[in-house]
Write an enzyme that holds these catalytic residues in place. Structure first.
Site, PDB file in Angstrom:
ATOM      1  N   LYS A  58       0.797  -1.222   0.000  1.00 41.33           N
ATOM      2  CA  LYS A  58       0.000   0.000   0.000  1.00 41.33           C
ATOM      3  C   LYS A  58       0.835   1.280   0.000  1.00 41.33           C
ATOM      4  O   LYS A  58       0.366   2.334  -0.446  1.00 41.33           O
ATOM      5  CB  LYS A  58      -0.938   0.010   1.208  1.00 41.33           C
ATOM      6  CG  LYS A  58      -2.066  -0.998   1.158  1.00 41.33           C
ATOM      7  CD  LYS A  58      -3.157  -0.575   0.209  1.00 41.33           C
ATOM      8  CE  LYS A  58      -4.399  -1.434   0.359  1.00 41.33           C
ATOM      9  NZ  LYS A  58      -5.496  -0.980  -0.511  1.00 41.33           N
ATOM     10  N   SER A  83      -8.828  -0.188   6.625  1.00 46.16           N
ATOM     11  CA  SER A  83      -8.833  -1.137   7.734  1.00 46.16           C
ATOM     12  C   SER A  83      -7.447  -1.317   8.334  1.00 46.16           C
ATOM     13  O   SER A  83      -7.292  -1.970   9.353  1.00 46.16           O
ATOM     14  CB  SER A  83      -9.358  -2.500   7.264  1.00 46.16           C
ATOM     15  OG  SER A  83      -8.479  -3.061   6.303  1.00 46.16           O
ATOM     16  N   GLU A 209      -9.818 -14.107  -3.903  1.00 46.33           N
ATOM     17  CA  GLU A 209     -10.652 -13.526  -2.855  1.00 46.33           C
ATOM     18  C   GLU A 209     -10.978 -14.594  -1.812  1.00 46.33           C
ATOM     19  O   GLU A 209     -11.019 -15.789  -2.133  1.00 46.33           O
ATOM     20  CB  GLU A 209     -11.981 -13.018  -3.423  1.00 46.33           C
ATOM     21  CG  GLU A 209     -11.860 -11.814  -4.329  1.00 46.33           C
ATOM     22  CD  GLU A 209     -13.222 -11.319  -4.787  1.00 46.33           C
ATOM     23  OE1 GLU A 209     -13.557 -10.162  -4.476  1.00 46.33           O
ATOM     24  OE2 GLU A 209     -13.949 -12.083  -5.453  1.00 46.33           O
ATOM     25  N   GLY A 213     -15.940 -13.118   0.827  1.00 48.57           N
ATOM     26  CA  GLY A 213     -15.841 -11.788   0.219  1.00 48.57           C
ATOM     27  C   GLY A 213     -15.624 -11.868  -1.275  1.00 48.57           C
ATOM     28  O   GLY A 213     -14.618 -11.387  -1.788  1.00 48.57           O
ATOM     29  N   ASP A 215     -17.067 -10.418  -3.844  1.00 49.06           N
ATOM     30  CA  ASP A 215     -17.762  -9.362  -4.583  1.00 49.06           C
ATOM     31  C   ASP A 215     -17.192  -9.139  -5.983  1.00 49.06           C
ATOM     32  O   ASP A 215     -17.935  -8.901  -6.939  1.00 49.06           O
ATOM     33  CB  ASP A 215     -17.754  -8.053  -3.789  1.00 49.06           C
ATOM     34  CG  ASP A 215     -16.358  -7.636  -3.366  1.00 49.06           C
ATOM     35  OD1 ASP A 215     -15.719  -8.382  -2.595  1.00 49.06           O
ATOM     36  OD2 ASP A 215     -15.898  -6.562  -3.797  1.00 49.06           O
ATOM     37  N   SER A 309       1.081  -9.706  -0.612  1.00 44.91           N
ATOM     38  CA  SER A 309       0.792  -8.275  -0.495  1.00 44.91           C
ATOM     39  C   SER A 309       1.182  -7.636   0.821  1.00 44.91           C
ATOM     40  O   SER A 309       1.384  -6.422   0.879  1.00 44.91           O
ATOM     41  CB  SER A 309      -0.695  -8.021  -0.772  1.00 44.91           C
ATOM     42  OG  SER A 309      -1.500  -8.703   0.168  1.00 44.91           O
TER      43      SER A 309
END
Length: 326
Positions: A58, A83, A209, A213, A215, A309
């Site tokens: 990030k 989060s 995923e 979750g 989506d 990640s």
């Protein structure tokens, strides 16, 4: 005659982000394991963003976006919602650029991530992730205080910054047949797909995923953004209810497949990474490894790249998730 709309980011944007991040972000290592290769049945190259600044990819996107703000914007400060990992990334980017950050975080965010965010000097505003709208809260706060909002994925400069991890992986690994990344809001896979498809159009890009979750998987199958209840999963960085609008516009064109993994498979991957690879990986960062170890991908070719990640998890939480192998 209809024309296909241009995507919000290009390979040149990712390259520009890489130049901006040079000497600021870490060029993280690419790890190999013969044991992993044997289990998976392919050469597997792990791009270890758990060794990135703030412990996750990030920082790439946050710094790329924050470093482009005007002196006036920097003087007023930055806002974000997250989060945990983007929270830390924006907090550190703000500190590096001599400004301040206010972060909207869920009340149940991991303690270690909140503590690290505060340690970088950010102010924390909390909300209930199951009843509150973090975007609305952050937008209202930014408007009230005159802050510039840097979202965790729904921003071209953030997506382009995240794609630099995949760009580095290709530079070091050479040819890849498949690239696997976790999928939360979709910024990492959007930037990664932009980078690798721009350089090697034949690379298969696969997102992973948690089962609860899904989506993005549902959205790609429907051809439109689908909303689900806020998922309850150990992969807190992927506990989102719908993909981003910008990220989905990229991913529906460039992502080849989404696969799902269970929380138990994520735990097993975290244990494998710790015991066999000697690295600590947080649940969201372990989902691509979980997909490989559990055989969720059929017909793997010769060389597989994986974006690990992040590794932001405290010892108590790690022990809770991984201490019981049965």
């Amino acid at each position: 005659m209809t024309t296909t709309p241009a995507l919000p980011i290009t390979l040149d944007d990712v390259r520009d982000a890489a130049a901006r991040l040079k000497g600021v972000a870490h060029r993280t290592p690419v790890l190999r394991s013969r044991t992993l290769d044997r289990i998976v049945g392919a050469e597997t190259l792990l791009k270890c963003e758990n060794f990135q600044r703030v412990g996750a990819f990030k920082f790439r996107g946050a710094y790329n976006a924050a470093s482009r703000l005007t002196p006036g914007q920097l003087a007023r400060g930055i806002a974000a919602y997250s989060s945990g990992n983007h929270a830390q990334a924006v907090a550190l980017a703000a500190r590096e650029l001599g400004t301040t950050a206010v972060i909207v975080m869920p009340e149940d965010a991991p303690r270690s991530k909140r503590a690290a965010t505060e340690g970088y000097g950010a102010e924390i505003v909390t909300y209930d992730r199951y009843t509150g709208d973090r975007v609305a809260i952050a937008e209202a706060l930014a408007a009230e205080r005159g802050l510039t909002l840097i979202p965790p994925y729904e921003h071209p400069h953030v997506m382009a910054g995240q794609g630099t991890a995949a760009l580095e992986l290709l530079e070091e690994a050479g040819e890849l047949d498949v690239l696997l990344t976790p999928v939360g809001g979709g910024g990492l896979i959007a930037g990664s797909a932009t980078a690798v498809k721009g350089l090697r159009p034949g690379i298969r890009v696969v997102g992973v995923e948690p089962e609860a979750g899904d989506d993005t998987k549902r959205s790609l199958e429907a051809g439109r953004r689908v909303e689900i209840p806020v998922p309850r999963t150990i992969a807190d960085g992927q506990a989102l209810h719908t993909p981003g609008e910008l990220t989905f516009s990229v991913n529906r064109r460039l992502v080849d497949e989404i696969v799902l993994v269970s929380d138990e498979e994520i735990r097993a991957a975290m244990r494998f990474a710790f015991e066999r690879l000697k690295i600590v990986v947080e649940p969201s960062g372990a989902t691509p490894l979980a997909a490989l170890l559990s055989g969720r991908l059929g017909g793997l070719p010769r060389r597989v790249g994986v974006i690990v990640s992040g590794g932001n998890i405290d010892t108590a939480r790690f022990a809770e998730l991984c201490g019981d192998a049965g």
